[in-house]
Design an enzyme around this catalytic site. Structure first.
Site, mmCIF file in Angstrom:
data_model
loop_
_atom_site.group_PDB
_atom_site.id
_atom_site.type_symbol
_atom_site.label_atom_id
_atom_site.label_comp_id
_atom_site.label_asym_id
_atom_site.label_seq_id
_atom_site.Cartn_x
_atom_site.Cartn_y
_atom_site.Cartn_z
ATOM 1 N N LYS A 192 0.862 -1.193 0.000
ATOM 2 C CA LYS A 192 0.000 0.000 0.000
ATOM 3 C C LYS A 192 0.896 1.240 0.000
ATOM 4 O O LYS A 192 1.892 1.297 0.732
ATOM 5 C CB LYS A 192 -0.890 0.000 1.252
ATOM 6 C CG LYS A 192 -1.632 1.306 1.518
ATOM 7 C CD LYS A 192 -2.709 1.599 0.495
ATOM 8 C CE LYS A 192 -3.292 3.006 0.662
ATOM 9 N NZ LYS A 192 -4.188 3.387 -0.441
ATOM 10 N N CYS B 92 -2.303 9.758 -6.625
ATOM 11 C CA CYS B 92 -3.428 9.489 -5.718
ATOM 12 C C CYS B 92 -4.514 10.550 -5.875
ATOM 13 O O CYS B 92 -4.251 11.738 -5.760
ATOM 14 C CB CYS B 92 -3.002 9.450 -4.267
ATOM 15 S SG CYS B 92 -4.463 9.239 -3.226
HETATM 16 O O1 RRO Z 1 -5.617 5.726 -0.723
HETATM 17 C C1 RRO Z 1 -6.291 6.156 -1.687
HETATM 18 O O2 RRO Z 1 -7.297 6.880 -1.553
HETATM 19 C C2 RRO Z 1 -5.892 5.875 -3.075
HETATM 20 C C3 RRO Z 1 -4.601 6.011 -3.543
HETATM 21 BR BR1 RRO Z 1 -3.158 6.462 -2.442
HETATM 22 C C4 RRO Z 1 -4.343 5.826 -4.932
HETATM 23 O O3 RRO Z 1 -3.214 5.967 -5.440
HETATM 24 N N1 RRO Z 1 -5.379 5.490 -5.727
HETATM 25 C C5 RRO Z 1 -6.626 5.343 -5.264
HETATM 26 O O4 RRO Z 1 -7.549 5.036 -6.050
HETATM 27 N N2 RRO Z 1 -6.873 5.525 -3.925
#
Ligand code: RRO
Length: 313
Positions: free
Chosen positions: A47, A130
């Protein structure tokens, strides 16, 4: 019967299978990462992490329907030290991609420095895309000068194989600009694509959105984004230096989808929404489905068709 090779080499990083998880899905905790190490996945992507642990956005923050998903997780993660310790404690049997997503350029430099000190990390996947961070003031996505400076600074000290997780682009010129910047640096790979930002899904009975953060707006994944993933992969394949591998991500739920990603130029693929729906057994199923297609087409390796998408005459 002929042996079929579905391993992958990402600029020299050998994956025993070309299929792995997408960052974000079931790869945050000790248990989830152990499950991935023990699965058929060809690699493990963690993650996206920050320096300090984060709770992320308020729930509900993930929703899925038959052909898609929406999330506004807000980067919940246990902090980089957790991931580095996890890797020290466990037997590593496949390539590890540490995904990092600092909230500022300075934080990203620090995270990359820390990642450079670990011998357990095969490569860094720098998440520049993100869509859901409420406190983020600047988006680098289309700030090409900003990205260029940022990457130049990274390669002043970074020694680890490094790739970049990209957002979907919708204009040829954006992909071309980005590729021409990346071509100037010793980047190992790009991952195309992150979720499509700023979608909403509606519950018609309740006449409301389905996730709480950001008034229901979030990143869209799943089958419905596959055409955009394929288009980005194919465009980047035409513009990028040939030694920069492309990891395809977006809308894969079958072996046929993987075949399409590779036909567009992907070297390996990541599974997000479908992994969330199905759990770690997804990797073995997809592997079987991909082998079945290659057998039928009489191909013995992915290179027989990688990037060979045809135009109509
Ligand atoms: O954690 C998120 O809200 C998230 C991330 Br870091 C990302 O790169 N892509 C996404 O769809 N959610």
């Amino acid at each position: 019967m002929k042996k079929i090779d579905i391993t992958a080499s990402i600029n020299g990083i050998k994956l025993p299978l070309c299929i792995m998880n997408a960052s974000g899905v079931l790869c945050t905790t000790d248990q989830e990462l152990s499950n991935l190490l023990n699965s058929y996945s060809g690699g493990v992507v963690t993650k996206s992490c920050t320096y300090k642990p984060r709770e992320g956005n308020i729930s509900p923050r993930y929703f899925e329907w038959n052909i898609g998903s929406i999330n506004s997780m807000g980067l919940p993660n246990l902090g980089i030290n957790f991931y580095l310790n996890f890797l020290e404690k466990n037997k590593i049997n496949k390539p590890i991609f540490l995904s990092i997503s600092g909230l500022s350029t300075e934080e990203n430099y620090l995270l990359i420095q820390k990642a450079n000190q670990s011998s357990k990390i095969t490569a860094i996947e720098l998440n520049l895309s993100c869509p859901n961070i409420i406190e983020k003031k600047e988006m680098l996505d289309c700030n090409f000068d900003g990205i260029s400076n940022f990457i130049e600074n990274i390669f002043r000290f970074n020694k680890k194989p490094l790739g970049i997780k990209l957002p979907p682009y919708f204009h040829d010129i954006h992909i071309k600009n980005m590729a021409l910047i990346l071509n100037r640096f010793p980047i190992f790979f790009v991952t195309c694509i992150n979720s499509l930002p700023n979608g909403i899904f509606i519950d018609v009975n309740k006449e409301s959105v389905v996730i709480r953060p950001k008034k229901g707006f979030g990143g869209i994944g799943g089958s419905i984004i596959k055409p955009f993933a394929l288009a980005n992969i194919h465009k980047f394949y035409t513009y990028l230096r040939k030694d920069i591998s492309i990891i395809g991500c977006g809308g894969i739920s079958s072996g046929k989808d993987i075949f399409e990603h590779i036909l567009c130029g992907a070297t390996a693929v990541q599974i997000g929404t479908q992994f969330m729906k199905e759990g770690v057994s997804v990797f073995e199923r997809l592997k079987k489905e991909l082998i079945f297609i290659l057998e039928k087409k009489n191909y013995s390796s992915l290179n027989n068709f990688k990037g060979k998408l045809k135009n109509l005459q």
